[in-house]
Design an enzyme around this catalytic site. Sequence first.
Site, PDB file in Angstrom:
ATOM      1  N   HIS A 241       5.295  -7.416   9.918  1.00 21.70           N
ATOM      2  CA  HIS A 241       4.941  -6.930   8.578  1.00 21.70           C
ATOM      3  C   HIS A 241       6.151  -6.602   7.719  1.00 21.70           C
ATOM      4  O   HIS A 241       6.004  -5.971   6.672  1.00 21.70           O
ATOM      5  CB  HIS A 241       4.079  -5.672   8.656  1.00 21.70           C
ATOM      6  CG  HIS A 241       2.774  -5.867   9.343  1.00 21.70           C
ATOM      7  ND1 HIS A 241       1.605  -6.143   8.667  1.00 21.70           N
ATOM      8  CD2 HIS A 241       2.453  -5.844  10.643  1.00 21.70           C
ATOM      9  CE1 HIS A 241       0.613  -6.255   9.533  1.00 21.70           C
ATOM     10  NE2 HIS A 241       1.105  -6.082  10.748  1.00 21.70           N
TER      11      HIS A 241
ATOM     12  N   LYS B 123       0.507   2.979  -4.248  1.00 24.06           N
ATOM     13  CA  LYS B 123       1.013   2.486  -2.964  1.00 24.06           C
ATOM     14  C   LYS B 123       2.078   3.456  -2.477  1.00 24.06           C
ATOM     15  O   LYS B 123       2.463   4.372  -3.220  1.00 24.06           O
ATOM     16  CB  LYS B 123       1.596   1.073  -3.110  1.00 24.06           C
ATOM     17  CG  LYS B 123       2.544   0.905  -4.319  1.00 24.06           C
ATOM     18  CD  LYS B 123       3.036  -0.518  -4.453  1.00 24.06           C
ATOM     19  CE  LYS B 123       2.051  -1.436  -5.128  1.00 24.06           C
ATOM     20  NZ  LYS B 123       1.547  -2.516  -4.311  1.00 24.06           N
ATOM     21  N   ARG B 124       2.561   3.260  -1.235  1.00 20.08           N
ATOM     22  CA  ARG B 124       3.679   4.072  -0.763  1.00 20.08           C
ATOM     23  C   ARG B 124       4.811   4.035  -1.791  1.00 20.08           C
ATOM     24  O   ARG B 124       5.031   3.008  -2.436  1.00 20.08           O
ATOM     25  CB  ARG B 124       4.223   3.510   0.566  1.00 20.08           C
ATOM     26  CG  ARG B 124       3.271   3.565   1.717  1.00 20.08           C
ATOM     27  CD  ARG B 124       3.086   4.918   2.301  1.00 20.08           C
ATOM     28  NE  ARG B 124       4.260   5.435   2.959  1.00 20.08           N
ATOM     29  CZ  ARG B 124       4.242   6.559   3.677  1.00 20.08           C
ATOM     30  NH1 ARG B 124       3.118   7.258   3.817  1.00 20.08           N
ATOM     31  NH2 ARG B 124       5.335   7.003   4.254  1.00 20.08           N
TER      32      ARG B 124
ATOM     33  N   LYS C 165       9.489  -1.224  -3.875  1.00 20.21           N
ATOM     34  CA  LYS C 165       8.240  -1.407  -4.615  1.00 20.21           C
ATOM     35  C   LYS C 165       8.425  -1.112  -6.110  1.00 20.21           C
ATOM     36  O   LYS C 165       7.567  -1.373  -6.925  1.00 20.21           O
ATOM     37  CB  LYS C 165       7.131  -0.539  -4.023  1.00 20.21           C
ATOM     38  CG  LYS C 165       6.735  -0.950  -2.590  1.00 20.21           C
ATOM     39  CD  LYS C 165       5.663  -0.040  -2.031  1.00 20.21           C
ATOM     40  CE  LYS C 165       5.386  -0.260  -0.543  1.00 20.21           C
ATOM     41  NZ  LYS C 165       4.501  -1.400  -0.273  1.00 20.21           N
TER      42      LYS C 165
ATOM     43  N   THR D  81      -1.585  -5.824  -0.168  1.00 24.58           N
ATOM     44  CA  THR D  81      -3.029  -6.055  -0.066  1.00 24.58           C
ATOM     45  C   THR D  81      -3.781  -5.360  -1.194  1.00 24.58           C
ATOM     46  O   THR D  81      -4.880  -5.790  -1.550  1.00 24.58           O
ATOM     47  CB  THR D  81      -3.580  -5.563   1.291  1.00 24.58           C
ATOM     48  OG1 THR D  81      -3.036  -4.283   1.569  1.00 24.58           O
ATOM     49  CG2 THR D  81      -3.203  -6.526   2.398  1.00 24.58           C
TER      50      THR D  81
ATOM     51  N   LYS E 265      -7.414  -6.117  -3.715  1.00 22.61           N
ATOM     52  CA  LYS E 265      -8.511  -5.186  -4.035  1.00 22.61           C
ATOM     53  C   LYS E 265      -8.679  -5.076  -5.549  1.00 22.61           C
ATOM     54  O   LYS E 265      -9.796  -5.115  -6.076  1.00 22.61           O
ATOM     55  CB  LYS E 265      -8.225  -3.801  -3.447  1.00 22.61           C
ATOM     56  CG  LYS E 265      -8.138  -3.801  -1.928  1.00 22.61           C
ATOM     57  CD  LYS E 265      -7.400  -2.582  -1.375  1.00 22.61           C
ATOM     58  CE  LYS E 265      -6.971  -2.849   0.054  1.00 22.61           C
ATOM     59  NZ  LYS E 265      -5.947  -1.912   0.554  1.00 22.61           N
TER      60      LYS E 265
END
Length: 814
Positions: free
Chosen positions: A355, A545-546, A551, A652, A656
Amino acid sequence: MHTDIDRIVHKVGEYLLSNIGRSLHEATDEEVYRALAHTLRDEIMVNYLATERTFEKHDARRLYYLSMEYLPGRFLLNNLNNIAQLDVVKGALQKMNRKLDSIILQENDPGIGSGGLGRLASCLMDSLATLHYPAMGYGLRYQYGTFEQQIVAGRQIEAPDCWLMHENPWEIRQELERATVKYHGHTKVIKSFQGDPVETLHDHEEVWAMPYDIPIVGYDPSSKFTCLPLRLWSTKESPRNFQLQRYNAGKIDQAAENMIISDVLYPNELNETGKRIRLKQEFLLVSASLQDIIRRYLLSHDTFNDFSDKVRIQINDTHPALLIAELIRCLTKDHNTPWKRALEITQNVTSYTNHTVMKEALEEWDNGLMKQLLPRQFRVIEQLNHEFLENVRSRYPGDHDLVRDVSIIEHGHVHMANLSIVGSHKVNGVSNLHTEILKNSAFKDFYKLFPDKFVNITNGVTHRLWLLHTNPLLAEFVTKRIGNGWITDFRQIEKLAAFSKDPESQADFWAIRKKNKERFIRGIKQFCKNTLFIESDALFDVQIKRIHEYKRQLMNALHILMLYFDLSENPGSRIKRSCIFAGKTAAGYETAKNIIRLIFAIGKKISLDPNIRHLLQVSYVENYNVSKAQLIIPAADISEQISTAGTEASGTSVMKFAMNGALTVGTHDGANVEISEAVTDAWWPFRFGLRTEEIATKPFTHIDNPKIRRALDSLRDGSLASNEEEHFAFCGLYNTLLHDSYYVLHDLQSFYEVQLKVEELFKNPMLWATYAIHNMASMGSFSTDVCIKNYSDLIWNLTPCPIDNTILEKLRQG
Ligand code: 26Q
């Protein structure tokens, strides 16, 4: 037979009386929730047993999924929906004078995972159960999940997540199936029957692992739903794990260490004690699960001849990679298998999902620690490495660099990814781009040695949880137009494209969005101290998200500053926007914590500006978890998927959001690439930023854009900070941008430009709806149903095994 309303009311009353000693009238909502969950569980357990019996009867090949993390979300509503009992339960609750909404909220959201990897494990379990695959999940029953995040004056404060305060109605303690796990000790080498050297262990510690099973309910309204076990191990409840002698000798913390192994879910960066316990945890999962797998196999087999036919084990990242060493050890030592054959069996059954591509995130363990804690497993790894490297040397004589790079043990550390690759028959990445990076960069030497081992399996999400249950209005919108076949065959969602230009569909789409935004505003107020003015006609711009530098929440924050300055100059220049953030970060990750602080400070600054605050808002939703995601995602217009190209393995949440009708602002990274291909360029308007192949060649950019300069300067001119400490923190963030390892400044310009395009389109709601409907219609291959079929085709080769009718009927009759 399904329960009817009266039976449910009766059973709930009965449960309350006999287990809690209260009448229905006296019971709190929490008690009613528990009673209701137990009532439902009665129904579920029949299928649970029937599923198990069916697998046994067919001696089906079974998949065992090993993961240190799961993020299932609340079970009650998901289970009711999956077995089509929601209406009946609504009826029963009405009779009991209770509201479904408040009953649902009584359940704690299990936080036994930290992010995407854990949520993926749960989505995969949903699809395995729905598709009737013979499978079982293993994990740990952490007493405390990921910490509960509180935001106090903009700072993340970690509080324990006590999700098991009340009895958990979804778990079943299986006393009889506990396992004993051995740590430490001294080894003696003896010869096996096969003549191989094997080791016996002396003076070791024994820890009892107690299994708690949670039934994972597949979707099937016919009442023949498959129900798979998720078995979580705990060391908490076993009195044997308390070492009284150490306690009596005054070593109080040592005495209790083995009771607390399963206490907390650890983050990525660990101190020394943290490291020891985390390694103990990983081995606990591996050893207990493997004993269980072997025990199950031996119930119907006398030899290990069929083991590699009947068993498949997937390791979710390297965290359970010790399985490879432990399986070889069990086979050679306890089950009379020659080394070579044991290795072959191990490789046949095991496969590994990676991952991450970031080198610094690859798991390694200090040789000394592993030798001390797991002496026998370390020996197996040494031998495995020795033989493997011999083999490599004979294939590539003189290639010392290659030998060094693929070695499992190197520089005093065990490299868990290398162990996982050597010990598995397949290795998969989680998006096309990610798998290519694994093959051509991160694991290129292994790819050269074993090209056939590497496969791609792009992630998915269960569209049943994320669309059908999470966004009932939009699900209804879909069903009304294309029928309900999409629930079990998500590829049918493509039929929705035919409605993208239909004015009625466009109007319905916006009416639903408005309701979802209002639901969000109502639901979120209690979690979001800095939310003042969110209005449902604003553009909802969401990044949840984290929090991590790669990110790039920081880029998003800088962009909000640019918007703020644009609006300050000309309030008419931009449209009304509500920016929503949520996410936790590891307690020791200073930079990420400062990013949270900055976002909060920007929000505060804007909310105090009477000229701007009705045009721009920033909210930070505390303590992000699956339930919050279920509230936020259906309300989003824009989903921010803005990681530096080449860093996000898949992502992911992007899926969604798209299923829920949001449009993606995205870089060329992870699954964004494939999603944009599925949507096609024509309907994918908001791509921006450098591409992976451009990243390596770009030097640091000089900032000559005055808008970017101004935003950047506000980090260090004191205009955002409330105190010295905060000023120092923001200057620190400014300094990280001087190296700009994640190309924040480089991509900010094109991020700003793409956001102008976002606004242009938002001014034309009907056209926006066309894009959004196309986006939804292109999501067919991003369901975990597809993902599971790919795993089965490329790695496991499983056959679906739906519940045997006679078995089910017999059990139902008692
Ligand atoms: C490692 C060693 C010690 C302690 C903790 C860890 C650890 C724990 C969790 C390392 C990594 C994780 C989690 C990783 C993760 O969530 N990765 C995400 O996986 C998703 C599913 O494949 C992808 O979509 C995301 O891109 C990826 O970031």
